[in-house]
Design an enzyme around this catalytic site. Structure first.
Site, PDB file in Angstrom:
ATOM      1  N   CYS A  85      21.221 -27.998  14.108  1.00  0.00           N
ATOM      2  CA  CYS A  85      20.309 -27.697  15.204  1.00  0.00           C
ATOM      3  C   CYS A  85      20.396 -28.602  16.423  1.00  0.00           C
ATOM      4  O   CYS A  85      20.450 -28.111  17.550  1.00  0.00           O
ATOM      5  CB  CYS A  85      18.876 -27.658  14.686  1.00  0.00           C
ATOM      6  SG  CYS A  85      18.427 -29.046  13.650  1.00  0.00           S
ATOM      7  N   LYS A 141       9.906 -26.649  19.216  1.00  0.00           N
ATOM      8  CA  LYS A 141      10.782 -27.739  18.764  1.00  0.00           C
ATOM      9  C   LYS A 141      11.660 -28.277  19.892  1.00  0.00           C
ATOM     10  O   LYS A 141      12.296 -27.500  20.600  1.00  0.00           O
ATOM     11  CB  LYS A 141      11.643 -27.227  17.608  1.00  0.00           C
ATOM     12  CG  LYS A 141      12.622 -28.233  17.032  1.00  0.00           C
ATOM     13  CD  LYS A 141      13.282 -27.658  15.789  1.00  0.00           C
ATOM     14  CE  LYS A 141      14.365 -28.550  15.221  1.00  0.00           C
ATOM     15  NZ  LYS A 141      14.923 -28.040  13.954  1.00  0.00           N
ATOM     16  N   HIS A 143      13.844 -31.761  19.436  1.00  0.00           N
ATOM     17  CA  HIS A 143      14.943 -32.256  18.595  1.00  0.00           C
ATOM     18  C   HIS A 143      16.183 -32.650  19.389  1.00  0.00           C
ATOM     19  O   HIS A 143      17.317 -32.418  18.972  1.00  0.00           O
ATOM     20  CB  HIS A 143      15.302 -31.239  17.508  1.00  0.00           C
ATOM     21  CG  HIS A 143      15.906 -31.896  16.292  1.00  0.00           C
ATOM     22  ND1 HIS A 143      16.555 -31.191  15.306  1.00  0.00           N
ATOM     23  CD2 HIS A 143      15.965 -33.199  15.916  1.00  0.00           C
ATOM     24  CE1 HIS A 143      16.968 -32.017  14.370  1.00  0.00           C
ATOM     25  NE2 HIS A 143      16.626 -33.246  14.718  1.00  0.00           N
ATOM     26  N   LYS A 306      24.239 -22.622   7.114  1.00  0.00           N
ATOM     27  CA  LYS A 306      23.951 -23.794   7.928  1.00  0.00           C
ATOM     28  C   LYS A 306      24.752 -24.996   7.425  1.00  0.00           C
ATOM     29  O   LYS A 306      24.844 -25.246   6.228  1.00  0.00           O
ATOM     30  CB  LYS A 306      22.462 -24.108   7.858  1.00  0.00           C
ATOM     31  CG  LYS A 306      22.042 -25.392   8.553  1.00  0.00           C
ATOM     32  CD  LYS A 306      20.557 -25.628   8.380  1.00  0.00           C
ATOM     33  CE  LYS A 306      20.127 -26.950   9.023  1.00  0.00           C
ATOM     34  NZ  LYS A 306      18.673 -27.170   8.924  1.00  0.00           N
TER      35      LYS A 306
END
Length: 461
Positions: A85, A141, A143, A306
């Site tokens: 991510c 989010k 991040h 992922k």
């Protein structure tokens, strides 16, 4: 009887015909110069390629996300710029390969090191849209570093409501959460507590910020769903009991389905708010994911997840709906996260900063039907398992788990028929192209954090 391979060919052909028909019928749309749209960028977290109905999910409904696809451009070859991510979010916000920046080498960012940040003053998608006259907000989010002086408000967003790290709990706990699932929410720069389920809180906050529709506006709505911890609406006991980010004993397909459906409902809240204001025609809505799905996701027909550079780790749902500016179509155009900066700026009448030329491309002419589908060359790398990949047209070079492969994605989306022995020159050329690109990027530092793939099975690759 239609065999599976025949069925895929028929679907591929049907998609091409649908695109051709849509483009042929939108001459007026293509010729028109639509006014600058409002932009709503919806980013799911760890959503797999087939986790929504319009990409093949049949176990639970996602009607509001599917409605975006029905009225917009649904790309069958949309990509995240990384399989994790933080790196994708850096490519998205800068329009450049994340490996050009030290902060982009953390995969994902999982440290409190205050030096991990975008360089001060680095142009971003929100800062460039703000220069073009847009009001801007990030709901959800971030991040991209935990430095208090390097949050969303420092890089072009007028408003921030959300959390700065990789995850947070879906229900805030009286104890403030655990290191694995901290209960962290910020209202601009002030930490706050809000009762309720996080996905609902973010959806409500997005509607509140849209307000009366004063524009043009750019809303980044970055959901936590369906990222771990796997907690469904109403399941506060599960939220209280989660203590380990990599807990392999929690979650279920049923819980995951409820999380995705809750996100779909909140996408609907935002779409309804735009409809009530009469802005739908002039609002460009993007829906996509930051990387491929995790353990409960459906990536069919892809393999991988992922943290991997197999297609299932990087190919994601990607939909753009803008009734005044885009036809309703299914498109095979290859598009990646870093393409959004030049593409959305073009739609808004802005332009990238010439001192920071994007690696992404402006694909708006193709999406509008003014240009043919464009062949692309995309690169990925990920430190775990020494992963590397290049997609050039339909061909993909992949290094993973100590092995090298060559796949023809037009015939083998599952990456099972290794063609390197049949195409040695193509294999060598793509490998050399990857190495040449990699030499222009920053090397990984010795202490760079990388996402932990558990129990890699080399026989899978």
């Amino acid at each position: 009887m239609i065999l599976a391979t025949d069925r895929r060919e028929l679907l591929r052909g049907a998609g091409a015909l649908a695109l051709a028909g849509a483009l042929a019928g939108c001459d007026a749309l293509a010729q028109a110069a639509p006014r600058r749209p409002n932009i709503i960028f919806i980013l799911a977290d760890d959503l797999g390629y087939a986790d929504v109905g319009c990409y093949g999910q049949r176990d639970y409904p996602t009607p509001r996300i599917d409605s975006l696809a029905a009225g917009g451009v649904r790309l069958t070859q949309g990509y995240a710029s990384s399989c994790v991510c933080s790196a994708t979010r850096i490519a998205l916000i800068t329009g450049r390969h994340q490996q050009r920046l030290p902060v982009g080498l953390e995969e994902p960012i999982n440290t409190l090191d205050p030096s991990l940040r975008l360089p001060p003053g680095h142009p971003t998608l929100p800062s460039l849209l703000r220069l073009a006259g847009y009001r801007t907000a990030l709901i959800g989010k971030w991040h991209i570093g935990l430095n208090p002086a390097a949050g969303p408000l420092d890089y072009g967003y007028d408003r921030f409501f959300g959390y700065p790290g990789g995850g947070t709990n879906y229900y805030q706990q009286p104890t403030g959460g655990t290191p694995a699932t901290p209960d962290v929410l910020f209202d601009d720069r002030t930490q706050v507590r809000r009762p309720g389920y996080l996905t609902d809180i973010l959806g409500d906050e997005a509607v509140r910020w849209i307000g009366n529709g004063q524009g043009p506006f750019f809303l980044s709505l970055h959901f936590s769903a369906p990222h771990s911890p796997w907690v469904a609406p109403g399941d506060q006991a599960a939220a209280a009991g989660w203590t380990d980010t990599f807990d392999r004993n929690r979650g279920s397909l049923a819980t995951f389905a409820r999380m995705v459906m809750a996100m779909d409902e909140n996408v609907g809240k935002v779409l309804d708010a735009v409809d009530r204001l009469g802005l739908a025609n002039d609002t460009l809505v993007v829906f996509t994911s930051d990387n491929g799905g995790d353990r409960f996701s459906d990536m069919w027909p892809l393999t991988g997840a992922k943290g991997e550079l197999l297609e299932g780790g990087i190919r994601v749902p990607l939909i753009l709906r803008w009734p005044a500016g885009l036809p309703a179509a299914t498109s095979p155009q290859v598009m990646a996260s870093m393409d959004f900066l030049p593409t959305l700026l073009a739609a808004a009448g802005g332009a990238p900063d010439p001192g920071f030329p994007p690696d992404g491309e402006d694909l708006l002419p193709t999406l509008r039907g003014l240009a043919p589908v464009r062949a692309r060359r995309l690169f990925w790398r990920h430190r775990t398992a020494d992963q590397a990949a290049i997609r050039d047209g339909d061909w993909k070079y992949l290094r993973l788990g100590g092995r090298e492969h060559l796949f023809d994605l037009s015939r083998d989306e599952r990456e099972r028929a290794d063609r390197k022995a049949d195409e040695p020159q193509r294999f060598s050329a793509l490998k050399a192209a990857y190495e040449a690109w990699n030499a222009t990027m920053l090397p990984y530092p010795a202490n760079s954090y990388s996402y932990d793939i558990k129990d890699i099975d080399a026989d899978r690759y």
